[in-house]
Design a protein around this motif. Structure first.
Motif: not given
Length: 571
Positions: A487-511
């Motif tokens: 799920g932490g990976y998905m945070v990073g992926a969402a912010l990097a590959f769909s940067p306009q979607t979310f307003n903030a992200g918290i990656d907890i020990f994600g890949v």
């Protein structure tokens, strides 16, 4: 750290609660809730007066003896640095087995907690791992898995109850997954994973001296099998399979006749199956739309056991006393952390033994989840759990957080979450999405993201945001994303590959770098490595795609504030 996580979400999304909101509690109040876990071996003491459990009431997990007479719990271990987990009472005395690692390094060792309180490490190699497999039916010995000979594979040893001398039962040279041994010590169940969707069970007659296990699940196509244990008389192996449909069913294999029989089926995955010591009672649970539904059947009368009135919560675990006259139950819900109850079957009465929720928190302030489904980019319906703050309305729209579970094949399920309840209590809607690839919704759904991670599953999460934005009580301009591990990976992926979607992200020990992670899996994952590569891709042949889906190499795209939470000792 998690309090800071919520602060970051709040700082970016601007908390949406008014002064008339329900009573608020800070993070420490939610995390001061006590965790209770009953031992999976012999949970009831030899005299039937105590339960063996794990509790973190001291601030770190330790093993305790819980009196059934109402006396205070007795601490059996007192670690202040390393979490120590209860495993099993000894069958005939007050000794217990516990397990612990060092600083979260995942190198679990098995210990005997002597009656004197001393701990004896059963693992001679400090760099190895050990795990408990089960007890001999006569109570004279117990079985331990150890990778001390070869870090990639686990051998099986039998330990004497009297003096802890051991003998090698099975030298695991081909990295089988050892899943169960019969009570009489004769049969060993082994699993070979061919892919993430295909596996086989083999049976080895240890007493025959043969070294070649027998295949008992010959099949064509992709079918998943897993072995869970033997019946109390050692005559049948209980196993799980999706051979007969979308969902896993429980079957038995007769070791004498090779006959296979259906034991339990449902329109959902059968989550677990077990018998009481004599075999009279059959217990099974179903993963029913992210909830646990448990049944108990008296095999002598074929009637379902009716439990006395209990709080409105899921029965998560059932533990029979040695004489089968009493039960220990673990109950839990979104607003009630797991608590332990005892049931007297003859009297038809129940008794609460623990109070896990912090007494400073009123249960009626907490929020139950609602099962919802939303449509993804291709029309697929995505299941999720939605938590709605009490004062959220069309005139008081609230910010929201999409929560993504770990795995990748995990599942967001009902049950108390300090993190989620803290967020909701402070005015945030939470949508715990079960994107494609999640378990619990059939094998087609589970495998629909194989080697498509960071693509179709990410689109499911992007559409989770769109679903939230379409609710008239959610402010679609203030939506963050959180998750741990995958799920932490998905945070990073969402912010990097769909940067306009979310307003903030918290990656907890994600890949953040799949190329590195998949080329450096721990050696003790050898039995599962082929399945991991089948689902995620082999770094030897798929490195280009791994780099393409890794947020680390696309961090320049990230626009929203991102907090990364990571333990320094995570293998």
């Amino acid at each position: 750290m998690f309090a800071k996580s919520v602060w970051l979400i709040g700082a970016v999304l601007i908390g949406g609660c008014s002064s008339s909101a329900p009573e608020r509690y800070d993070a420490s109040a939610f995390y001061s809730t006590t965790s209770y876990t009953v031992a999976e071996g012999f949970a009831w003491s030899a005299d039937g007066q105590k339960l063996l459990l794990t509790s973190d009431e001291s601030g770190i997990a330790n093993a305790y003896a819980l009196s059934m007479t109402g006396a205070a719990k007795a601490a059996l271990t007192g670690s202040t640095t390393d979490s120590t987990y209860a495993v099993s009472w000894f069958p005939g005395d007050a000794r217990a087995l516990v397990r612990a690692d060092r600083g979260g390094n995942e190198l679990m060792h098995l210990y005997v907690r002597e009656s004197s309180g001393a701990l004896r490490d059963l693992m001679p190699d400090s760099t190895g791992k050990a795990d408990f497999l089960g007890w001999a039916a006569d109570g004279s010995s117990f079985y331990v898995l150890s990778n001390e000979r070869d870090p990639k594979t686990f051998d099986l040893y039998r330990y004497s109850v009297q003096d802890y001398t051991r003998s090698l039962v099975f030298k695991n040279q081909l990295a089988w997954e050892i899943t169960a041994i019969s009570g009489d010590g004769r049969y060993l169940a082994l699993v070979k994973n061919h892919s993430s969707a295909d596996s086989d069970i083999y049976l080895l007659d240890v007493s025959s001296g043969e070294s070649a296990p027998q295949l008992i699940t010959k099949h064509t196509g992709e079918v998943a099998y897993s072995a869970s244990g033997f019946t109390p008389d050692s005559g049948k192996l209980i196993y799980s399979t999706d051979e007969h449909g979308e969902f896993r069913q429980a079957w038995t294999y007769d070791v004498a006749t090779a006959a296979k029989s259906l034991l339990v089926k449902a329109d959902w995955d059968v989550r677990s199956v077990s018998f009481s010591a004599s075999g009279r009672y059959l217990v099974w649970s179903i993963n029913q739309d992210a909830r646990t539904v448990t049944h108990i059947r008296d095999t002598q009368t074929n009637a379902e056991v009716v439990l006395p009135k209990l709080p409105k919560a899921d029965v998560l675990k059932v533990y029979f006393s040695r004489d089968e006259q009493r039960l220990a139950l673990v109950l839990g819900s979104d607003i009630s952390p797991n608590d332990i109850y005892s049931v007297d079957l003859n009297a038809g009465t129940s008794k609460r033994l623990t109070h896990a929720l912090n007494p400073k928190i009123r249960e009626d302030v907490l929020v139950m989840s609602q099962v919802v489904r939303y449509q993804s980019f291709d029309g697929l319906q995505i299941p999720a759990l939605l938590y709605r703050p009490k004062l959220a309305s069309a005139t008081q729209r609230v910010p929201a957080v999409v929560w993504v579970h770990g795995g990748p094949g995990g599942q967001s399920r009902t049950g108390y979450s300090a993190m989620i309840q803290h967020l909701v209590n402070h005015g945030y809607a939470v949508l715990a999405a079960n994107n494609r690839g999640s378990s619990g919704y059939g094998k087609t759904f589970f495998h629909s993201d194989d080697k498509r991670h960071g693509d179709v599953d990410l689109q499911d999460i992007v559409h989770a945001k769109q679903y939230l934005a379409g609710l008239d009580w959610v402010d679609g301009q203030r939506v963050g994303i959180m998750g741990h591990s995958y799920g932490g990976y998905m945070v990073g992926a969402a912010l990097a590959f769909s940067p306009q979607t979310f307003n903030a992200g918290i990656d907890i020990f994600g890949v953040m770098n799949w190329a590195r992670t998949l080329s450096s899996v721990p050696p003790w994952w050898e039995a599962q490595k082929k399945s991991i590569y089948d689902e995620m891709g082999d770094p030897a042949t798929d490195a280009e795609r791994h780099r393409r889906i890794s947020p680390l190499f696309h961090a320049k795209n990230i626009r929203a504030p991102l907090l990364v939470v990571q333990g320094k000792n995570d293998p």
